[in-house]
Motif scaffolding. Structure first.
Motif, short mmCIF file in Angstrom:
data_model
loop_
_atom_site.label_atom_id
_atom_site.label_comp_id
_atom_site.label_asym_id
_atom_site.label_seq_id
_atom_site.Cartn_x
_atom_site.Cartn_y
_atom_site.Cartn_z
N PRO A 171 0.80 -1.23 0.00
CA PRO A 171 0.00 0.00 0.00
C PRO A 171 0.83 1.28 0.00
CG PRO A 171 -0.11 -1.09 2.14
CD PRO A 171 0.57 -2.04 1.22
N LEU A 172 2.05 1.24 0.54
CA LEU A 172 2.86 2.46 0.62
C LEU A 172 3.48 2.81 -0.73
CD1 LEU A 172 4.12 4.73 2.31
CD2 LEU A 172 6.01 3.16 2.86
N THR A 173 3.94 1.82 -1.46
CA THR A 173 4.68 2.09 -2.69
C THR A 173 3.91 1.73 -3.97
OG1 THR A 173 5.67 -0.12 -2.69
CG2 THR A 173 6.83 1.61 -1.47
N GLY A 174 2.92 0.88 -3.86
CA GLY A 174 2.21 0.42 -5.04
C GLY A 174 2.93 -0.72 -5.75
N LEU A 175 4.12 -1.12 -5.25
CA LEU A 175 4.82 -2.27 -5.82
C LEU A 175 4.15 -3.57 -5.38
CD1 LEU A 175 8.55 -1.22 -5.22
CD2 LEU A 175 7.16 -0.87 -7.27
N ILE B 98 11.40 5.42 1.25
CA ILE B 98 10.94 4.15 0.67
C ILE B 98 10.19 4.41 -0.64
CG2 ILE B 98 9.31 2.26 1.00
CD1 ILE B 98 10.17 2.21 3.94
N GLN B 99 9.32 5.43 -0.65
CA GLN B 99 8.54 5.72 -1.85
C GLN B 99 9.43 6.17 -3.01
OE1 GLN B 99 5.94 8.61 -0.05
NE2 GLN B 99 4.25 7.14 0.20
N TYR B 100 10.43 6.99 -2.73
CA TYR B 100 11.34 7.43 -3.79
C TYR B 100 12.18 6.27 -4.31
CZ TYR B 100 10.44 12.43 -3.94
OH TYR B 100 9.88 13.66 -4.16
N THR B 101 12.56 5.37 -3.41
CA THR B 101 13.31 4.18 -3.84
C THR B 101 12.46 3.34 -4.79
OG1 THR B 101 14.48 4.12 -1.72
CG2 THR B 101 14.50 2.11 -3.05
N ALA B 102 11.16 3.19 -4.47
CA ALA B 102 10.25 2.43 -5.33
C ALA B 102 10.13 3.08 -6.71
CB ALA B 102 8.88 2.33 -4.67
N GLU B 103 10.11 4.42 -6.74
CA GLU B 103 10.01 5.12 -8.03
C GLU B 103 11.24 4.87 -8.89
OE1 GLU B 103 9.26 9.20 -7.25
OE2 GLU B 103 7.28 8.85 -6.33
N VAL B 104 12.41 4.84 -8.27
CA VAL B 104 13.64 4.56 -9.01
C VAL B 104 13.60 3.15 -9.59
CG1 VAL B 104 16.14 4.25 -8.82
CG2 VAL B 104 15.04 6.22 -7.74
N LEU B 105 13.17 2.17 -8.78
CA LEU B 105 13.09 0.79 -9.26
C LEU B 105 12.14 0.69 -10.45
CD1 LEU B 105 12.94 -1.36 -5.99
CD2 LEU B 105 14.88 -0.95 -7.48
N THR B 106 10.98 1.32 -10.33
CA THR B 106 9.98 1.25 -11.41
C THR B 106 10.51 1.90 -12.68
OG1 THR B 106 8.19 1.36 -9.76
CG2 THR B 106 7.63 1.87 -12.04
N ALA B 107 11.25 2.99 -12.53
CA ALA B 107 11.78 3.70 -13.70
C ALA B 107 12.79 2.86 -14.47
CB ALA B 107 12.41 5.02 -13.26
N TRP B 108 13.56 2.03 -13.78
CA TRP B 108 14.62 1.25 -14.43
C TRP B 108 14.14 -0.14 -14.86
CZ3 TRP B 108 18.98 2.93 -16.42
CH2 TRP B 108 19.50 4.13 -15.96
N VAL C 50 9.51 -7.79 -12.50
CA VAL C 50 8.60 -7.76 -11.36
C VAL C 50 9.29 -7.07 -10.19
CG1 VAL C 50 7.17 -9.12 -9.78
CG2 VAL C 50 7.55 -9.93 -12.12
N PRO C 51 8.97 -5.77 -9.94
CA PRO C 51 9.53 -5.10 -8.75
C PRO C 51 8.61 -5.30 -7.56
CG PRO C 51 8.38 -3.52 -10.15
CD PRO C 51 8.23 -4.86 -10.81
N ALA C 52 9.20 -5.44 -6.37
CA ALA C 52 8.38 -5.68 -5.18
C ALA C 52 9.07 -5.11 -3.95
CB ALA C 52 8.15 -7.18 -5.00
N ARG C 53 8.24 -4.77 -2.97
CA ARG C 53 8.74 -4.43 -1.64
C ARG C 53 8.44 -5.64 -0.76
NH1 ARG C 53 6.17 -0.35 2.83
NH2 ARG C 53 7.94 -0.34 4.30
N ILE C 54 9.51 -6.29 -0.25
CA ILE C 54 9.30 -7.55 0.46
C ILE C 54 9.56 -7.44 1.96
CG2 ILE C 54 9.83 -8.91 -1.60
CD1 ILE C 54 12.63 -9.37 -0.46
N GLY C 55 9.93 -6.25 2.41
CA GLY C 55 10.15 -6.02 3.84
C GLY C 55 10.12 -4.54 4.13
N GLY C 56 10.54 -4.15 5.32
CA GLY C 56 10.50 -2.74 5.69
C GLY C 56 11.23 -1.86 4.72
N GLU C 57 12.56 -2.04 4.60
CA GLU C 57 13.36 -1.25 3.65
C GLU C 57 14.00 -2.15 2.61
OE1 GLU C 57 16.13 -2.03 7.22
OE2 GLU C 57 13.99 -1.76 6.83
N GLU C 58 13.48 -3.35 2.44
CA GLU C 58 14.05 -4.33 1.52
C GLU C 58 13.16 -4.47 0.28
OE1 GLU C 58 16.01 -8.82 1.61
OE2 GLU C 58 14.82 -8.09 3.31
N PHE C 59 13.81 -4.49 -0.88
CA PHE C 59 13.12 -4.59 -2.15
C PHE C 59 13.67 -5.76 -2.95
CE2 PHE C 59 12.84 -0.28 -0.70
CZ PHE C 59 11.59 0.16 -1.07
N ALA C 60 12.90 -6.17 -3.97
CA ALA C 60 13.34 -7.28 -4.82
C ALA C 60 12.93 -7.00 -6.26
CB ALA C 60 12.72 -8.60 -4.34
#
Length: 544
Positions: free
Chosen positions: A377-381, A431-441, A447-457
């Protein structure tokens, strides 16, 4: 009435009588009719009854024939000299009607042959006279009078009151009003009413008559009354069924449709068109082609598949969820239900009917629930659960087709310091800005995902170790130079990355995930803000 019935009537009568077609053509006549006409049957059969009348009486004959119901007139035949006949025309039934004639001097005699003939006619043929003082009586009534009213004709010959006394109290005012209206205008009288029998039975009658003003200023009505109880009950049942169906459609807010499968013609109600933003007039004429043009191209194959399954008897009903184009251009969802209700003799669908229900709100709610179940819900990933489902599917493709995939795990460095120093709102912004960078690249198939507090995959489809490493470095650098605005300051961050590529010895998809996690741990242990690639799979002893 059958041909035998007509033949019997013609044979019995010594007065002129004939059978006419729906257009007034002569079908057959008795000897009395031919004698009065001064002709033989083969010369007049097929000619219009009007053509057989005296030319001065042809106009009123044409007017009488123009009414498919009961009618009466006084007219001479071409060959009858000055002999004036009173003609009674029954209603058209199955394309035929009787034309019964009597010399006017005998028309009101109760014991004439006409009284015996009309016994075969359903209903009552009668004359009803309204005297100048307002009283009324029945000078003549056919033999079925007593059967219809439970009264002998003699009971109303001088006074019609006994008959009116048995009319249903609620209908009597309407009967009287309709008679008064006809008397004032000399227009044909017509009325439907209930009649109460002495034994408690309640029957529906329908009466028709024409009126003539007499020399003494009385009114003479020539009419016909029949029992329509069964027809009325059927009509009432049909009307109740129609109202019930209408209420159901209105209550469900559904659009109704009927499809002639053979011709392609489609009939819909106003709600069906309204669901798509149209009026009925704007869509008509509607055909199956109209429907095909309104349905989303991606949904048509599934709709035809469901239709064919129903046509072939695999499903009792047709049902499909479809997107249909609204007048304003957007696609709205409808749920279509239907069933074939008429088949051809060779068991092919002929007529089909059903409903459309608008389900756009339901589909939106379902999509929202799916988003809640599968996204962060926070990042939309995508969330961890959905990411692992994709990872498992990618592993199955790898095992079956050898299509390699890579996993990148990244963790924001020193994220706890951000929360402790600036608060959780600042941490959420990072966290939200990090998600935007992942989505942009990412590519659309990744498949981008947020799998923990500050952890992404990231799951990279059809990507090897070199491609995954290059992408991770680009993302690492983008995060390193990123400035995250918060209040009046800019927050800076770095991230550590771990990469693993699916290997031939992997037995389960989790093994690739574990190697990426170990690589991420190595990146953090090695100083952070770096990318580490997991060693190729060997014996798995490093898991011990």
């Amino acid at each position: 009435m059958s041909d035998i019935d007509y033949a019997a009537l013609l044979a019995q009568s010594t007065d002129p009588i004939c059978a006419l077609g729906a257009e007034g053509e002569l079908l057959e006549a008795n000897s009395a009719f031919m004698a009065a006409l001064g002709s033989v049957g083969d010369r007049v059969v097929g000619r219009s009854f009007v053509d057989l009348l005296h030319r001065e009486d042809a106009l009123q004959g044409r007017e009488a024939l123009s009414n498919a119901g009961d009618a009466s007139l006084q007219a001479r035949l071409c060959g009858s000299g000055t002999a004036l006949f009173a003609w009674r025309l029954t209603s058209v039934v199955d394309g035929r009607r009787l034309c019964l004639g009597q010399p006017v001097a005998e028309a009101q005699a109760a014991n004439t042959p006409l009284a015996r003939l009309v016994r075969h006619v359903p209903g009552v043929i009668y004359q009803y006279r309204i005297r100048p003082d307002g009283s009324s009586h029945f000078p003549y009534a056919s033999a079925r009078f007593e059967e219809l009213f439970d009264l002998p004709p003699a009971a109303v010959r001088d006074d019609a009151a006994p008959l009116f006394a048995r009319a249903h109290p609620d209908d009597l005012p309407e009967i009287i009003a309709s008679i008064d209206q006809a008397a004032r205008t000399l227009a044909p009288w017509h009325c439907k009413y209930r009649y109460c029998h002495p034994d408690g039975r309640l029957r529906w009658h329908e009466g028709n008559a024409t009126l003539e003003r007499q020399a003494d200023d009385s009114l003479l009505c020539h009419g016909y009354i029949t029992d329509i109880t069964e027809r009325h009950e059927l009509e009432q049942a049909l009307e109740e069924e129609r109202l019930r169906l209408s209420n159901i459609l209105e209550g469900t807010h559904a659009g109704a449709w009927e499809w002639n499968v053979a011709t392609g013609e489609v009939i819909v109600n106003a709600r069906w068109a309204e669901m798509l933003g149209y009026s009925l007039a704007e869509l008509e004429p509607i055909s199956s082609t109209t429907w095909e043009q309104l349905v989303h191209p991606d949904d048509l194959p599934r709709a035809f598949e469901q239709l064919n399954a129903h046509f072939q008897g695999k499903h009792d009903f047709y049902e499909a969820e479809l997107r249909m184009r609204h007048r304003d251009g957007h696609w709205g969802w409808v749920l279509a239900h239907g069933k074939v209700f008429r088949w051809t003799t060779d068991n092919r669908p002929l007529m089909m009917a059903g409903i459309h229900q608008e389900i756009s709100d339901r589909k939106d709610a379902e999509a929202a629930l799916r988003r809640l179940a599968t996204t962060d819900p926070l990042t939309g990933l995508w969330n961890r659960r959905h990411f692992l489902q994709h990872l498992e599917q990618a592993f199955e493709r790898y095992k079956r087709y050898g299509q390699a995939s890579a996993v990148i795990l990244l963790d924001i460095d020193h994220f706890k310091c951000v929360n402790d120093t600036y608060g959780h709102a600042a941490g959420d912004r990072v966290i939200q800005y990090t998600a935007e960078v992942l989505t942009a690249w990412c590519r659309t198939l990744d498949v981008p995902a947020r799998i923990g507090g500050e952890e992404f995959a990231l799951l990279l489809t059809d990507t090897g170790e070199a491609g995954a490493h290059a992408l991770a470095e680009r993302i690492r650098h983008a995060l390193e130079v990123l400035e995250v605005p918060y209040d009046e300051i800019s927050l800076r961050m770095t991230a550590s990355f771990g990469i693993a590529v699916m290997a031939p010895g992997d037995l389960r998809y989790e093994e690739c995930m574990r190697r990426a996690d170990r690589a991420l741990y190595a990146a953090k242990s090695g100083g952070r803000n770096r990318v580490e690639v997991a060693a190729a799979w060997s014996t798995g002893k490093e898991d011990a």
